[in-house]
Design a protein around this motif. Sequence first.
Motif, short mmCIF file in Angstrom:
data_model
loop_
_atom_site.label_atom_id
_atom_site.label_comp_id
_atom_site.label_asym_id
_atom_site.label_seq_id
_atom_site.Cartn_x
_atom_site.Cartn_y
_atom_site.Cartn_z
N ASP A 32 -8.80 42.73 88.41
CA ASP A 32 -8.95 43.07 86.99
C ASP A 32 -8.33 41.96 86.15
OD1 ASP A 32 -9.10 46.14 85.38
OD2 ASP A 32 -8.39 44.35 84.34
N GLU A 33 -9.03 41.59 85.11
CA GLU A 33 -8.59 40.45 84.28
C GLU A 33 -7.43 40.82 83.37
OE1 GLU A 33 -9.69 37.25 84.23
OE2 GLU A 33 -10.95 37.75 85.96
N ASP A 34 -7.24 42.09 83.14
CA ASP A 34 -6.26 42.50 82.13
C ASP A 34 -4.84 42.58 82.68
OD1 ASP A 34 -8.44 42.65 80.55
OD2 ASP A 34 -8.49 44.85 80.41
N VAL A 35 -3.90 42.59 81.75
CA VAL A 35 -2.51 42.82 82.13
C VAL A 35 -2.05 44.15 81.54
CG1 VAL A 35 -2.00 40.35 82.25
CG2 VAL A 35 -1.52 41.62 80.14
N SER A 94 -3.79 48.89 79.22
CA SER A 94 -4.34 47.57 79.52
C SER A 94 -4.38 46.71 78.27
CB SER A 94 -5.75 47.72 80.10
OG SER A 94 -6.49 48.68 79.38
N ARG A 95 -4.12 45.45 78.47
CA ARG A 95 -4.17 44.48 77.38
C ARG A 95 -4.99 43.30 77.83
NH1 ARG A 95 -2.35 48.27 75.59
NH2 ARG A 95 -0.52 48.63 74.30
N GLN A 96 -5.78 42.78 76.91
CA GLN A 96 -6.65 41.67 77.27
C GLN A 96 -5.90 40.36 77.06
OE1 GLN A 96 -7.80 44.59 75.59
NE2 GLN A 96 -8.20 45.08 77.71
N LEU A 97 -4.79 40.26 77.78
CA LEU A 97 -3.94 39.07 77.66
C LEU A 97 -3.85 38.41 79.02
CD1 LEU A 97 -0.92 40.71 75.83
CD2 LEU A 97 -2.78 39.45 74.75
N TRP A 98 -3.20 37.27 79.02
CA TRP A 98 -3.02 36.55 80.29
C TRP A 98 -1.58 36.60 80.76
CZ3 TRP A 98 -6.30 31.55 79.09
CH2 TRP A 98 -7.66 31.92 79.07
N TRP A 99 -0.69 36.90 79.87
CA TRP A 99 0.74 36.84 80.18
C TRP A 99 1.26 38.26 80.39
CZ3 TRP A 99 4.45 34.06 81.97
CH2 TRP A 99 5.79 34.25 81.62
N GLN A 151 -10.87 50.41 79.23
CA GLN A 151 -9.42 50.26 79.25
C GLN A 151 -8.82 51.19 80.29
OE1 GLN A 151 -8.00 47.95 77.42
NE2 GLN A 151 -9.60 47.50 75.92
N TRP A 152 -7.60 50.88 80.65
CA TRP A 152 -6.83 51.76 81.55
C TRP A 152 -5.91 52.64 80.73
CZ3 TRP A 152 -7.68 52.28 86.66
CH2 TRP A 152 -8.43 51.28 87.30
N PHE A 153 -5.80 53.89 81.17
CA PHE A 153 -4.96 54.84 80.44
C PHE A 153 -4.03 55.60 81.38
CE2 PHE A 153 -8.73 54.21 77.93
CZ PHE A 153 -8.28 54.17 76.62
N VAL A 154 -2.90 55.99 80.85
CA VAL A 154 -2.03 56.92 81.58
C VAL A 154 -2.16 58.28 80.92
CG1 VAL A 154 0.33 57.50 82.26
CG2 VAL A 154 -0.37 55.10 82.14
N LYS A 155 -2.40 59.29 81.76
CA LYS A 155 -2.44 60.66 81.23
C LYS A 155 -1.01 61.07 80.92
CE LYS A 155 -6.40 62.54 83.67
NZ LYS A 155 -6.79 63.40 84.81
N MET A 156 -0.80 61.54 79.74
CA MET A 156 0.58 61.76 79.33
C MET A 156 1.05 63.21 79.41
SD MET A 156 1.53 58.77 78.97
CE MET A 156 3.20 58.98 78.39
#
Length: 892
Positions: free
Chosen positions: A446-449, A405-410, A360-365
């Motif tokens: 990347d496939e994710d949104v 990251s979300r494993q969605l298409w939209w 997954q992709w993450f933002v360091k907060m």
Amino acid sequence: MSQQLSDRYNPADVENRTYQWWESSGYFKAQDQSTKPPFSIILPPPNVTGFLHMGHALDHTIQDILIRWKRMNGYNTMWLPGTDHAGIATQSVVERELKKEGVTRHDLGREKFVEKVWDWKHQYGDRIYSQMRRLGDSCDWDRAVFTLDEGVSKAVKKVFVSLHKKGMIYRGKRLVNWSGPLETAISDLEVEHKQIKGSMYHLKYALEGSSEMLIVATTRPETMLGDSALCVHPEDDRYKHLIGKNALIPLINRKIPIIADTYVDKEFGSGVVKITPAHDFNDYKIGKSHNLEFINILNKKTELNENGGPYQGLKVQEARKRILEDLKAQNLLEKEEVHVHSVGHCSRSGAVVEPYLSEQWFVKMEQLATPGKRVVENGTIRFEPESWTKVYLHWLNNIEDWCISRQLWWGHRIPVWYCADCEHQTVSETEVTSCEKCNSKKVSQDEDVLDTWFSSALWPFSTMGWPNETETLKTFYPTSYLVTGHDIIFFWVARMIMMGLEFQRDVPFRTVYIHGLVRDSQGRKMSKSLGNSIDPVEMIEKYGADALRFTFAAHLYSGKDFKFSEQRLEGYRNFMNKIWNAARFALSNLQDFKVPADGVKALPNKSQISVFDQWIITKLAEVTKEVEDAMEAEKFSEAATALYQFIWNQFCDWYIEFTKPIMNGTNAEEKQATQLVIAQILNRITRLLHPFAPFISEEIYQKLPIKGAACIVDQFPNTRNDKEFLSLGSSQAALEIDIVKEVITAIRNIRGENRISPAVKINARLGVTNDQVQKILGNNRTAILNMGRIENLDIGTEGNLMKCAVAPVAVKDVSVKVIIPLEGLVDFDEEVKRINKLVEKLQKDIGMLSSKLSNEKFIANADEDVVAADKVLLAQSKVQLDSLRDALTRFQ
RNA sequence: AGGGAGUUAGCUCAGUUGGUAGAGCGCCACCCUUACAAGGUGGAUGUCGCAGGUUCGAAUCCUGUACUCCCUACCA
């Protein structure tokens, strides 16, 4: 014109027409450049799939009140509307539609599916905008933005790339909350914890090379398939000797080590914990620190994968059931006990969330959170109510990295391309066709949104044209207010603040106005499944938008949740009708009104206007001040309530009644003066009311003989800009009218209590010795006769009190005795009862007051005013008591 | 477990510098009085969760306590 007005206010006749006129007249439009001071609000973008619900209606009402109020105060107001693509929500809606045709998104493939979603958006996406218009939202529609618009997409990519460059976005294989039905990761915030009455299972793990069994408690027995270790506390004497040895997982007999960690609570369960690093957040940490194997036993659909051995292919729940059966069969389940614990559920699908290991992709907060905290701590951003500050800061202090990251298409596709040849990741704002490292053409995106909230976080500036340096940004950023419910403080508010500071070097808004959530009349959340949702549009159709808005406005108390009841709405619908009828009547009395040459600026001569006029202007001055103060302090309910009471309880109940004789009278000069006052009062009532009830106020305003171009852009009255008119009031008039009102009320009280029909005219005497007061009452004889339904009225000495009802009236230091002969009208039982009730009350008061006033410490410590007022009250009460007792004796 | 909010009239809730408890709805009575019956007039209803404390005086300030709700985090 007034004859055209029906005796009931019909919102449907007014609302659409008025709204269209405002909109086409350009009153909602903001100027990018203006000499006026800016005031801006960015609308929290509703989901594009959504219908307007009660929460929006409340939220928008507040914003529209602010916007209209500021607009009338001469600000260059911008209310920028928009809609959110709402990744999961929208995708689910369209998938559900497809399902009806027996098609899944996988059947269509990504491209076709996304096309379908766009189709859907084009068809229904503006639905909510038209519903907002019904409510009266005065948005600058030309500026409407959708989160997937090109401009916003540019901003999103730029932010992603920029954060990535700074090392604040990273990709990693982490344990995330996984929603099986949606087949995607969800953020911590999207997990709802619910208390579940589940079971605690005590499993028997065999020790390697021993017949000894270790008891291990778990609520999720199926996860044992992914166990990497058993763990005990290093100082637990029961198990110390086992550390370093191996145990065997039941049923599958895989060998796992027994390790030690202080994380284990010796007191809980058996003191032995199974460690499943790939399926539990705590175990994950242990797995990392002890370098354990991470065994993933699930696939994306949360079915058991190849690591599930004989249970492969089963859903988690089925696997659990089967494993328990098998354990029992082999006597490996020591016991099962009821255990209440909280279980995470996906807030979208309702499914139990499974911790799942994935890329997954993450933002360091952390870096972003520090300035985000500072601006709230130092007051650059203010929360209203202030108590949310703590909640906000607490969250930022304990912030975790944000899985975006979300494993969605939209949604916004992650702007990263992978090279098939050298595995390099190219991160770019523009479309990538070749690897930036090896130039290979074998690159794939990347496939994710991105999480929907990623684009939402940029909303305050992405909607204003950023990354371009637009005039809009210069003028309107930072915005003035953010108005929203407390449910999205973390999701949205905090992230906007952090992103605003990172990319604009300034806060996105000055004030965060947090309101409560709208609940049903029993305090439950409105939800589809409960079937207790109320459609605001339906309410608008039934009661009118103004009534709905006023209902919200009148009950906005410091961020509290709002229990909605139709009955209450009905009450404010009635209020609108009351206003309508008062205006209708007043206007009918203005038909022969000669509009003065100076039109709207015309003021009556103070010497010409009646004491009633002076009194109502005094009351208007009071309400103007109250509204002014309340609005400045964001106490909208106080402003709304003050207006309600002024209009209904002063203007309608008294002023209109007082002035009827003048309107029907023959004194043309007096009438003209009062007509001017009525016209000016209505002019102010409509303006004061406008932010709360825009439709009816504009409609009435347009029918006024003296007015400007439009109520919506006329000046909002305050004590400064309306000084001249308000100075026509007088405190002497106010006192006089107070006395008259009290006298009339006393007469009505006697009538009511003695059940004397309004049809019966009665005689009354007003016992008063003071010349001045006699004169006041004499001047208002007509009002007392009419409103008390009196035949003959004597003002002066008390006369014979035999068989008379007596009611003492006191206003400040003025005393009047209202006397009504009852002989022949009624028997005296009710009157005796009434007087006895008063006597009782007076005795109580006198007791209380005299003990207070005989207390030396009270005299010494209390404010002089308080002591003086109490003294007057005591003296009056004693006089009143005497006269009432006296009156009582006359009935015997 | 930690944090926050709440407990006032039958219901929904107001009530910030401490000074004899308010509104709307509902209820009762009387009224179609020529703006309004989606209305008018009058009326009833509260030891302001409980117990202490500060004070001349507490719904209001302090302490404790009970109950309710929400949020955050969760022990296998």
